[in-house]
Design a protein around this motif. Structure first.
Motif, mmCIF file in Angstrom:
data_model
loop_
_atom_site.group_PDB
_atom_site.id
_atom_site.type_symbol
_atom_site.label_atom_id
_atom_site.label_comp_id
_atom_site.label_asym_id
_atom_site.label_seq_id
_atom_site.Cartn_x
_atom_site.Cartn_y
_atom_site.Cartn_z
ATOM 1 N N GLY A 131 0.808 -1.207 0.000
ATOM 2 C CA GLY A 131 0.000 0.000 0.000
ATOM 3 C C GLY A 131 0.843 1.259 0.000
ATOM 4 N N ASP A 135 1.025 4.298 -2.712
ATOM 5 C CA ASP A 135 0.847 5.694 -2.307
ATOM 6 C C ASP A 135 1.824 6.644 -3.013
ATOM 7 O OD1 ASP A 135 -1.159 4.893 -0.604
ATOM 8 O OD2 ASP A 135 0.079 4.984 1.216
ATOM 9 N N ARG A 166 -4.591 -2.268 1.453
ATOM 10 C CA ARG A 166 -5.518 -1.142 1.441
ATOM 11 C C ARG A 166 -6.976 -1.532 1.183
ATOM 12 N NH1 ARG A 166 -1.746 1.469 3.531
ATOM 13 N NH2 ARG A 166 -0.671 3.214 2.522
#
Length: 221
Positions: A131, A135, A166
């Motif tokens: 995740g 990002d 996520r």
């Protein structure tokens, strides 16, 4: 694929552990900081509740203190997996703990190189944070694919533990790639359980059963 719960919340661990779908727990200082009470007592309680692997993380960054903390954490229970950061000192600690028969989880993995080195040092698990890669515009699942391929090519026994999940799609894609473990927060596990068509179907079944009860007053199982 094994599913670990990424939380330090005792109530959530107890709740989802009763479902029979949680194989282990991962914690970290951030998760512990969100809970009330003494973090040491919380960690010991989690180890007591969960019979599967429980990752407990060191907070020191130099070799001697990390090793000292690791040995203390390992005494909390036979199912403890000591979580070590991916640093040069961390690799040295992993190597030392492996020789002592203590299981380790190398955390904050962001490249296949790091995963390979952690595995060579003797890590029981390596935890790529997919995740966090997403990002910053990278493709976290590509890293999972690379690690799976490398470990399979050389028959490396270290388990790939996908972290920083996520959403439920991360779980499915990681499973399709052959990840050994996915660790996820309780809200993601809850989303995996639920589906709007399941809710709609259940409402329909219950509504039809009520009609049967109305037509058959003495109906009972």
């Amino acid at each position: 694929m094994k599913i670990f719960l990424d939380t330090a919340n005792v109530a959530s661990i107890e709740k989802y552990n009763e479902l029979g779908v949680v194989d282990g727990i991962t914690t970290n200082p951030t998760l512990l900081s969100k809970e009330k009470g003494n973090p040491i007592k919380t960690m010991k309680k989690i180890v007591e509740i969960m019979k599967g692997p429980v990752s407990l993380e060191v907070v020191a960054i130099d070799y001697d203190k990390m090793l000292e903390e690791s040995l203390k954490l390992a005494k909390y229970g036979e199912n403890v997996v000591v979580k070590i950061p991916m640093t040069m000192a961390g690799l040295k600690v992993v190597h030392s703990l492996t020789k002592k028969g203590i299981k380790t989880n190398v955390t904050l993995i962001f490249s296949a190189n790091q995963a390979l080195l952690a595995a060579k040092a003797g890590a029981t698990y390596v935890s790529p944070f997919i995740g966090r890669l997403d990002d910053i515009g990278a493709e976290g699942l590509n890293l999972v694919s690379e690690i799976v391929q490398i470990f399979a090519s050389y028959d490396i026994s270290t388990q790939l533990l996908v972290a920083s999940v996520r959403h439920p799609l991360h779980v499915i894609e990681a499973a399709k790639m052959g990840a050994d473990v996915v660790t996820l927060p309780p809200d993601i596990l809850d989303k995996m359980i639920r589906h709007p068509l399941t809710d709609k179907g259940l409402d329909s079944f219950l509504s039809d059963w009520k009609k049967l009860e109305k037509d058959n007053p003495d109906l009972a199982f």
